[in-house]
Scaffold this active site. Structure first.
Site, PDB file in Angstrom:
ATOM      1  N   GLU A 248      -6.644  -2.979   0.233  1.00 10.49           N
ATOM      2  CA  GLU A 248      -5.227  -2.946  -0.079  1.00 10.49           C
ATOM      3  C   GLU A 248      -4.879  -4.156  -0.931  1.00 10.49           C
ATOM      4  OE1 GLU A 248      -3.706  -2.920   3.920  1.00 10.49           O
ATOM      5  OE2 GLU A 248      -3.442  -5.103   3.967  1.00 10.49           O
ATOM      6  N   HIS A 291       1.445  -5.897   6.499  1.00 10.21           N
ATOM      7  CA  HIS A 291       0.388  -6.809   6.933  1.00 10.21           C
ATOM      8  C   HIS A 291       0.665  -8.212   6.410  1.00 10.21           C
ATOM      9  CE1 HIS A 291      -2.614  -3.236   7.237  1.00 10.21           C
ATOM     10  NE2 HIS A 291      -1.991  -3.446   8.384  1.00 10.21           N
TER      11      HIS A 291
END
Length: 683
Positions: A248, A291
């Protein structure tokens, strides 16, 4: 240079800059090779597992399921207590547990503010594998722990902010992965995102391929094990025939992985096929996407460049985790026909990146100086005036840019590849140049920036040879690093000019680790500088409910509600420009978070349809379905709702939606659900 005061980390004081950590870690201090611990990741039926925080609620539930599945749990630790739990020994310290239980691994199930101490205790006891699953461990606690890990060669860390590590073949689970999805097989999985890894597990199970070893490196800023290291382990795992790589936005890890894969292919006659996915293609610049580590700073690649790098070394890229099963069947069968691949989007060529070499990115500005970013749950970003005040308090020369002198970029941040702080520098602040000219200079967390690094920074910035200019730059770097440590920053960016042999700061943007306050109660004075008046009201409302909501710009018409940051990013990516928002309910969605999510989404007048994408790993599909039905009845939304439920109890959840009699559309296939949402949004 002023003396840095100690920062209180839990029960002890640690001097972060001038004084090295003076703890005795036995004989490991002299070996100096953390890389030697990679074999410790090869868990299986032989692995003896203990728990820290063994008698706690979460550890108890996890241990019960793991034991039933076949994991060889041998006992655990509860500080200051002895006894039994599940008929297994409970010991008062990790040292005593190592002596009596002889574990190969420990699972740490304690709160974020207790986790750093628990990790350090496990390192000191030389536990071979340490798995930390907690979110919101303060960044500077983890930087300190990495400075310890680098001095030893006995303990390997997985996490934090990770679902853990699991061997489907060896029935060994160290973490909180949803066990019903797993089946013994041949696919090794490496992932930054928990929910995306669960989807990948489900896809490979449905394809009849199963899984071998699954390593959740996690979404933290500085994980204990990174993508490249996990690839090294799976290369030599005899049960693994192919590898899923899930990355990511944030950091350089995917480019490090691409370079490793290039080398692997050059030295291996029959390399294992690798299929990949990268989340965050539609990342709004300057935002933290759920995150802690899901953000980009100067010199870091965006999602598209990471995809290009992986494609260039032969990785088959997919756009959704549900496609992994078919992609692997094609690759293992020697064909890529019919696979939804992203090949052909671009090449990295033979570029090889050294430690001080910047990554060239598209000419888009992502530095926090470019645009003030609103508050996120994890990070606190101050206004430029507040940043300048902090610099003035430190005795630095700062003020507005007069138009005289060349502006240069100087920052203190984190080098995620070396897991250490670093100086970032570029001889320009021009949008079209800075991303390809920025260089990073890592330094030891325990000692701060060294003189050689500062001299290299001066050379790269083209600072004049005047001793006064070099001394002024030296003072600025040390003052910035002082604030970095004292205030627990993750990024401190400045624009500087050289005038009359002095360095002057003419622009500043600082970001601080919010977890230090939320998890540990530190930095309370800093939190008072937060200005909620400039933040989006909907995002503030979502934050109160523990939801991460980011309103996206553009003409999107589909509101998204997803459990898990990685899956939420991937959902926005799959919808393209149709999404109005990013919304992560957290890894475990509940009926209450679904209701609050609906309330926030429906305040956006652009929304014509709500797309709920839930993977029922830890969350039961029927529970989520009931939550959606209850929220729909209570709120009476003016728009249709498309619900895609997969995972645990998915059939029961889909049936509840279908039989509700409400304008809810139930799907198990993502592509079908996406198509329906787009169709309804255009009606």
């Amino acid at each position: 240079m002023r003396v840095v005061q100690p920062i209180r980390y839990g029960p002890r004081f640690v001097v972060p800059r001038q004084q090295a950590l003076r703890r005795n870690f036995g004989t490991t201090v002299r070996l100096q090779s953390y890389a030697d611990t990679l074999p410790n990741l090869r868990i299986g039926a032989h692995t003896r597992v203990m728990f820290q925080g063994f008698t706690g609620k979460q550890a108890t539930a996890n241990a019960k399921d793991s034991i039933a599945w076949g994991t060889n749990i041998v006992g655990g630790v509860r500080p200051g207590r002895t006894g039994e739990h599940f008929g297994l020994p409970v010991l008062p310290t990790v040292q005593s547990a190592m002596k009596e239980l002889k574990p190969d691994a420990t699972a740490i199930y304690v709160a974020a503010h207790q986790a750093p101490g628990a990790i350090e205790e496990a390192i000191e006891a030389e536990v071979p594998l340490i798995v930390a699953v907690a979110e919101h461990i303060p960044l500077h606690d983890m930087l300190r722990i990495h400075s310890i890990l680098k001095t030893q060669s006995k303990s390997r860390l997985v996490g934090p902010n990770s679902p853990g590590i699991i061997s489907a073949v060896g029935k060994c689970r160290i973490g909180f992965q949803p066990l019903p999805c797993f089946s013994p097989g041949k696919i090794g999985i490496i992932a930054k995102s928990g929910t995306l890894s669960y989807e990948t597990v489900a896809s490979t199970t449905r394809a009849g391929l199963g899984q071998s070893l699954c390593i959740g490196v996690g979404g933290d800023i500085v994980p204990g094990t990174d993508l490249r290291e996990a690839l090294t382990v799976l290369e030599n795992d005899s049960d693994t025939e192919a590898i899923a790589l899930i990355g990511e936005i944030g950091g350089l890890g995917e480019l490090d992985a691409a370079e490793w894969i290039r080398d692997y292919h050059s030295r291996t006659q029959s390399p294992k096929p690798i299929v990949g996915l990268i989340a965050g293609i539609h990342e709004p610049r300057g935002r933290i996407m759920g995150h802690a580590g899901a953000f980009t700073i100067a010199g870091e690649p965006d999602a598209k460049e990471k995809i290009e790098a992986l494609v260039s070394v032969g990785v088959t890229m997919v756009t959704h985790p549900g496609q992994f099963g078919e992609a692997f069947k094609a690759r293992l069968g020697g064909s890529t026909h019919g696979v939804n691949s992203l090949a052909g989007r671009g090449k990295l060529g033979n570029q090889r990146r050294q430690i001080h070499t910047a990554v060239r990115r598209p000419q888009t500005r992502t530095r926090f100086l470019a645009k003030p970013c609103t508050q996120q749950r994890r990070h606190l970003t101050l206004s430029e005036d507040d940043c300048m005040d902090l610099l003035r308090e430190a005795g630095l020369n700062c003020g507005h840019y007069s138009g005289l002198g060349t502006r240069r970029f100087l920052a203190i941040g984190v080098d995620r590849s070396t897991r250490s702080p670093c100086i970032l520098a570029a001889p320009t602040v021009d949008d079209d140049q800075i991303e390809k000219m920025v260089k990073r200079y890592p330094f030891d967390y325990r000692h701060g920036p060294d003189e050689l690094a500062i001299e290299r920074v001066a050379s790269h910035l083209h600072i004049s040879l005047k001793e006064s200019a070099h001394e002024s730059l030296r003072r600025l770097v040390h003052r910035l690093s002082d604030i970095f440590y004292e205030k627990e920053a993750y990024l401190m960016e400045t624009e500087i000019v050289e005038r009359l042999g002095e360095i002057k700061v003419v622009g500043a943007r600082f970001g601080f680790d919010d977890a230090a306050y939320r998890s540990c109660g530190r930095q309370t004075e800093l939190q008072k500088l937060r200005n909620t008046a400039v933040e989006d009201a909907s995002e503030l409302e979502a934050e109160k409910s523990g939801i991460i909501y980011i309103k996206l710009e553009g003409n999107g018409t589909i509101g998204t509600l997803v459990n898990g940051a990685g899956l939420a990013m991937n959902t926005v990516d799959a919808l393209g420009g149709h999404a109005t928002n990013f919304l992560d309910t957290g890894g475990k969605a509940t009926s209450e978070t679904v209701k609050h999510g609906f309330e926030v989404i429906l305040k956006d007048p652009r929304v014509r349809v709500i797309f709920v994408n839930i993977f029922g790993g830890l969350t039961l599909g029927d529970m989520i379905a009931n939550g959606i039905i209850m929220a729909f009845k209570e709120l009476s939304p003016r728009v249709p709702v498309v619900v895609r439920i997969r995972g645990t109890n998915e059939k029961e959840g889909q049936k509840l939606i279908e039989e509700s009699g409400l304008p809810l559309y139930a799907f198990d296939d993502f592509e079908a659900a996406k198509a329906k949402a787009i169709e309804l949004s255009s009606a």
